[in-house]
Design an enzyme around this catalytic site. Structure first.
Site, short mmCIF file in Angstrom:
data_model
loop_
_atom_site.label_atom_id
_atom_site.label_comp_id
_atom_site.label_asym_id
_atom_site.label_seq_id
_atom_site.Cartn_x
_atom_site.Cartn_y
_atom_site.Cartn_z
N CYS A 66 0.83 -1.21 0.00
CA CYS A 66 0.00 0.00 0.00
C CYS A 66 0.87 1.26 0.00
CB CYS A 66 -0.91 -0.05 1.23
SG CYS A 66 -1.74 1.48 1.63
N CYS A 69 0.08 3.72 2.84
CA CYS A 69 0.59 3.18 4.11
C CYS A 69 2.06 3.55 4.28
CB CYS A 69 0.44 1.66 4.16
SG CYS A 69 -1.27 1.09 4.10
#
Length: 140
Positions: A66, A69
């Site tokens: 991600c 993230c």
């Protein structure tokens, strides 16, 4: 070396260590016992133990693949170093049951726990100040 000299040296070392520990706690602004780095947990039992151990816990549900993230990572590390909240990281790919239990549908999802109970949920990347404000409101 006499016993008195040895005891004097030991006491000096104890005093230095106590001063160092006290200085680190006040320097970083952290309460004693609250980790100054994110804690990576794996499994429901470790998660529950960690969340219930601290007054306020910020949980970062993330995935290695991600992009957002990864953008959030420096903020999470700074929060761990500078706030009185424990920071917990949960890899949703390794902990799918936990992600389902806490209804994580997108990453990053940040949940704040107070006294072991969910208190706030944020989805997506936010600024440091947003997270710090929420942590402070739960610590008050």
């Amino acid at each position: 070396m006499s016993d008195e000299e040895l005891e004097s040296i030991r006491q000096q070392k104890r005093d230095e260590l106590a001063a160092k520990i006290e200085g680190e706690a006040s320097e970083g602004g952290k309460s004693p016992g609250v980790p100054s780095e994110p804690v990576y947990v794996n499994g429901a039992e470790a998660f529950e133990d960690t969340v219930s151990k601290y007054d306020v816990v910020l949980v970062d549900f993330y995935a290695d693949w991600c992009g957002p993230c990864k953008m959030l990572e420096p903020t999470v590390e700074r929060l761990a170093a500078e706030t009185d909240a424990a920071i917990v990281k949960v890899d949703i790919d390794q902990n799918q049951q936990l992600a389902m239990q806490y209804q994580v549908r997108g990453v990053p999802t940040v949940m704040l726990f107070s006294d072991g109970q969910p208190a706030e949920r944020l989805v997506g990347v936010r600024g440091y100040d947003d997270y710090e404000r929420l942590i402070d409101s739960l610590l008050a």
